[in-house]
Design a protein around this motif. Structure first.
Motif, PDB file in Angstrom:
ATOM      1  N   LYS A  62      13.551  10.192  -2.362  1.00  0.00           N
ATOM      2  CA  LYS A  62      14.519  10.952  -3.162  1.00  0.00           C
ATOM      3  C   LYS A  62      13.959  12.306  -3.577  1.00  0.00           C
ATOM      4  CE  LYS A  62      17.033  10.718  -7.549  1.00  0.00           C
ATOM      5  NZ  LYS A  62      17.308   9.890  -8.764  1.00  0.00           N
ATOM      6  N   HIS A  63      12.628  12.374  -3.827  1.00  0.00           N
ATOM      7  CA  HIS A  63      12.022  13.605  -4.332  1.00  0.00           C
ATOM      8  C   HIS A  63      11.212  14.354  -3.273  1.00  0.00           C
ATOM      9  CE1 HIS A  63      12.785  11.242  -8.033  1.00  0.00           C
ATOM     10  NE2 HIS A  63      12.977  12.424  -8.583  1.00  0.00           N
ATOM     11  N   ASN A  64      11.383  13.970  -2.003  1.00  0.00           N
ATOM     12  CA  ASN A  64      10.676  14.629  -0.895  1.00  0.00           C
ATOM     13  C   ASN A  64       9.157  14.540  -1.040  1.00  0.00           C
ATOM     14  OD1 ASN A  64      13.143  15.458   0.263  1.00  0.00           O
ATOM     15  ND2 ASN A  64      13.164  17.311  -1.009  1.00  0.00           N
ATOM     16  N   THR A  65       8.697  13.482  -1.654  1.00  0.00           N
ATOM     17  CA  THR A  65       7.271  13.279  -1.871  1.00  0.00           C
ATOM     18  C   THR A  65       6.665  12.564  -0.670  1.00  0.00           C
ATOM     19  OG1 THR A  65       7.673  13.105  -4.245  1.00  0.00           O
ATOM     20  CG2 THR A  65       5.561  12.290  -3.443  1.00  0.00           C
ATOM     21  N   LYS A  66       5.533  13.054  -0.194  1.00  0.00           N
ATOM     22  CA  LYS A  66       4.881  12.459   0.969  1.00  0.00           C
ATOM     23  C   LYS A  66       3.839  11.444   0.513  1.00  0.00           C
ATOM     24  CE  LYS A  66       5.508  16.482   3.953  1.00  0.00           C
ATOM     25  NZ  LYS A  66       4.825  17.520   4.781  1.00  0.00           N
ATOM     26  N   PRO A  67       4.095  10.150   0.747  1.00  0.00           N
ATOM     27  CA  PRO A  67       3.115   9.121   0.364  1.00  0.00           C
ATOM     28  C   PRO A  67       1.843   9.250   1.192  1.00  0.00           C
ATOM     29  CG  PRO A  67       5.290   8.165   0.754  1.00  0.00           C
ATOM     30  CD  PRO A  67       5.319   9.558   1.310  1.00  0.00           C
ATOM     31  N   PHE A  68       0.779   8.672   0.684  1.00  0.00           N
ATOM     32  CA  PHE A  68      -0.482   8.635   1.410  1.00  0.00           C
ATOM     33  C   PHE A  68      -1.127   7.271   1.188  1.00  0.00           C
ATOM     34  CE2 PHE A  68      -1.567   9.950  -2.837  1.00  0.00           C
ATOM     35  CZ  PHE A  68      -2.814   9.392  -3.096  1.00  0.00           C
ATOM     36  N   VAL A  69      -2.156   6.983   1.909  1.00  0.00           N
ATOM     37  CA  VAL A  69      -2.812   5.679   1.844  1.00  0.00           C
ATOM     38  C   VAL A  69      -4.126   5.813   1.078  1.00  0.00           C
ATOM     39  CG1 VAL A  69      -3.831   3.789   3.161  1.00  0.00           C
ATOM     40  CG2 VAL A  69      -1.783   4.961   4.033  1.00  0.00           C
ATOM     41  N   ARG A  70      -4.319   4.913   0.112  1.00  0.00           N
ATOM     42  CA  ARG A  70      -5.582   4.888  -0.625  1.00  0.00           C
ATOM     43  C   ARG A  70      -5.966   3.429  -0.875  1.00  0.00           C
ATOM     44  NH1 ARG A  70      -4.662   4.155  -6.457  1.00  0.00           N
ATOM     45  NH2 ARG A  70      -6.768   4.933  -6.871  1.00  0.00           N
ATOM     46  N   LYS A  71      -7.226   3.211  -1.204  1.00  0.00           N
ATOM     47  CA  LYS A  71      -7.706   1.875  -1.505  1.00  0.00           C
ATOM     48  C   LYS A  71      -7.331   1.494  -2.937  1.00  0.00           C
ATOM     49  CE  LYS A  71     -10.136   0.766   2.253  1.00  0.00           C
ATOM     50  NZ  LYS A  71      -9.867  -0.448   3.070  1.00  0.00           N
ATOM     51  N   VAL A  72      -6.680   0.360  -3.089  1.00  0.00           N
ATOM     52  CA  VAL A  72      -6.355  -0.201  -4.403  1.00  0.00           C
ATOM     53  C   VAL A  72      -6.829  -1.646  -4.400  1.00  0.00           C
ATOM     54  CG1 VAL A  72      -4.545  -0.767  -6.061  1.00  0.00           C
ATOM     55  CG2 VAL A  72      -4.342   1.299  -4.654  1.00  0.00           C
ATOM     56  N   ASP A  73      -7.817  -1.937  -5.243  1.00  0.00           N
ATOM     57  CA  ASP A  73      -8.403  -3.281  -5.283  1.00  0.00           C
ATOM     58  C   ASP A  73      -8.866  -3.728  -3.902  1.00  0.00           C
ATOM     59  OD1 ASP A  73      -7.908  -3.473  -8.017  1.00  0.00           O
ATOM     60  OD2 ASP A  73      -5.885  -4.284  -7.681  1.00  0.00           O
ATOM     61  N   GLY A  74      -9.444  -2.782  -3.159  1.00  0.00           N
ATOM     62  CA  GLY A  74     -10.007  -3.096  -1.855  1.00  0.00           C
ATOM     63  C   GLY A  74      -9.013  -3.148  -0.720  1.00  0.00           C
ATOM     64  N   GLN A  75      -7.735  -2.890  -1.008  1.00  0.00           N
ATOM     65  CA  GLN A  75      -6.711  -2.940   0.025  1.00  0.00           C
ATOM     66  C   GLN A  75      -6.097  -1.562   0.235  1.00  0.00           C
ATOM     67  OE1 GLN A  75      -3.892  -5.895  -1.335  1.00  0.00           O
ATOM     68  NE2 GLN A  75      -5.054  -7.584  -0.428  1.00  0.00           N
ATOM     69  N   ASP A  76      -5.690  -1.273   1.466  1.00  0.00           N
ATOM     70  CA  ASP A  76      -4.985  -0.032   1.756  1.00  0.00           C
ATOM     71  C   ASP A  76      -3.566  -0.119   1.202  1.00  0.00           C
ATOM     72  OD1 ASP A  76      -7.126   1.074   3.048  1.00  0.00           O
ATOM     73  OD2 ASP A  76      -6.444   0.519   5.061  1.00  0.00           O
ATOM     74  N   ARG A  77      -3.211   0.807   0.340  1.00  0.00           N
ATOM     75  CA  ARG A  77      -1.878   0.826  -0.260  1.00  0.00           C
ATOM     76  C   ARG A  77      -1.259   2.200  -0.028  1.00  0.00           C
ATOM     77  NH1 ARG A  77      -0.499  -4.329  -1.919  1.00  0.00           N
ATOM     78  NH2 ARG A  77       1.100  -3.308  -3.205  1.00  0.00           N
ATOM     79  N   THR A  78       0.045   2.209   0.179  1.00  0.00           N
ATOM     80  CA  THR A  78       0.783   3.453   0.416  1.00  0.00           C
ATOM     81  C   THR A  78       1.569   3.818  -0.840  1.00  0.00           C
ATOM     82  OG1 THR A  78       0.994   2.979   2.777  1.00  0.00           O
ATOM     83  CG2 THR A  78       2.508   4.608   1.832  1.00  0.00           C
ATOM     84  N   GLY A  79       1.401   5.026  -1.290  1.00  0.00           N
ATOM     85  CA  GLY A  79       2.117   5.463  -2.484  1.00  0.00           C
ATOM     86  C   GLY A  79       1.795   6.903  -2.830  1.00  0.00           C
TER      87      GLY A  79
END
Length: 323
Positions: free
Chosen positions: A283-300
């Motif tokens: 909705k806001h034209n935001t480009k998600p990226f992948v980062r480690k969260v609690d040792g897992q790859d998360r997209t946000g």
């Protein structure tokens, strides 16, 4: 028109007489000689400057070598100043002078958003639309910045001009980065019909003020750290309201209390939260990226939200000309 300094006419001594100058009478003599002007504001300012400067020297019993070190230091500050590096502003910042000027001159009435220091890195920026990104690819971790602009009665402020700037993910402003030849991580845009705004940038990080110059020497002398807490600058303007110069600070920064320019305030701290709401991103034209969260790859993406409240336009402030 000839001035008093080069006129052949008899000079006006403004009541001052030739006398043996001492530590007790020198100050008033200098004030008298410097007060033969019609501009009452200038006369008031310089009379106070002379009085307080002389009082400081007397109270601290400044020695010749200390005074020499002082003017040599100020000379170095001047030499270090240029369009891309305002060392003199930085000196004002780290001494708390900029913060005091901001506090005294703030026109933000109770209930409106507090102001904060402008800082030395404000520069011209391009105009963007809501949803655009002010940051180039690779500048840092994507962050959506959104909120509203309202007045003290809760009414939305349409077409408020928001001018924002921040560092990239490495803690550098565009003018500090030799690889940048134009604006980056800065931009201007307008609030919408409902006062809302949203723009994409990068998550700010703690970064040091320039400490490789004379102001850095001063910070070392005072045993002070040079890092500013992560923040984003805002200047918000609308013809019906008082202009607002402020900033939002990352609540998680460990350097909020130690901010070397004294700009952080409780009401201006915000949580920068991790979001995996991909519908919001779309909705806001935001480009998600992948980062480690609690040792897992998360997209946000990172999300910073804040509602700004503007004070009503006030009458022109009268400038003091006497105590």
């Amino acid at each position: 028109m000839a001035t008093q300094s080069n006129s052949q006419q008899k000079p006006d001594t403004n009541g001052a007489k030739l006398e043996d100058l001492t530590a007790d009478n020198l100050t008033q003599h200098v004030i008298n000689i410097s007060s033969n002007i019609n501009n009452e504001r200038v006369k008031f300012i310089f009379s106070k400057l002379i009085q307080h400067a002389h009082d400081f020297i007397r109270e601290t019993d400044i020695q010749r070598d200390e005074w020499e070190a002082s003017w040599q230091f100020l000379t170095e500050v001047g030499k270090a100043s240029h369009p891309d590096r305002q060392e003199m502003i930085l000196l004002s910042d780290v001494l708390g002078i900029s913060a005091l000027v901001d506090i005294i001159n703030s026109r933000q009435t109770p209930g409106s958003t507090e102001s904060s220091v402008l800082g030395p890195f404000h520069n011209e920026a391009h105009l963007f639309e809501n949803g655009d990104s002010i940051s180039s690819n690779g500048a840092g971790e994507t962050m959506l910045i959104r909120g509203t602009v309202r007045d003290l009665r809760g009414n939305p402020v349409k077409a408020a001009l928001l001018d924002i700037w921040e560092t990239n993910g490495n803690g550098k402003y565009d003018m500090q980065d030799p690889e940048k030849d134009g604006p980056d991580c800065r931009g201007k845009f307008y609030s919408g019909e409902d006062g809302s705004f949203y723009i994409n940038g990068v998550r700010p990080v703690d970064y040091p003020v320039p400490y490789d110059g004379p102001v850095g020497v001063l910070l070392d002398l005072l045993n002070r750290q040079a890092y500013r807490p992560a923040h984003i600058h805002f200047v918000i303007a609308h013809p019906s309201y008082e202009p607002l110069t402020t900033a939002l600070y990352d609540r998680e920064s460990p350097r909020l209390v130690l901010d070397p320019v004294f700009g952080a305030k409780t009401s201006l701290t915000e949580d920068i939260v991790w979001s995996e709401d991909l519908e919001m991103a779309k909705k806001h034209n935001t480009k998600p990226f992948v980062r480690k969260v609690d040792g897992q790859d998360r997209t946000g993406f990172w999300l910073l939200e804040h509602d700004f409240i503007l004070a009503d336009r006030q009458a022109v402030k009268q400038r003091k000309t006497h105590d």
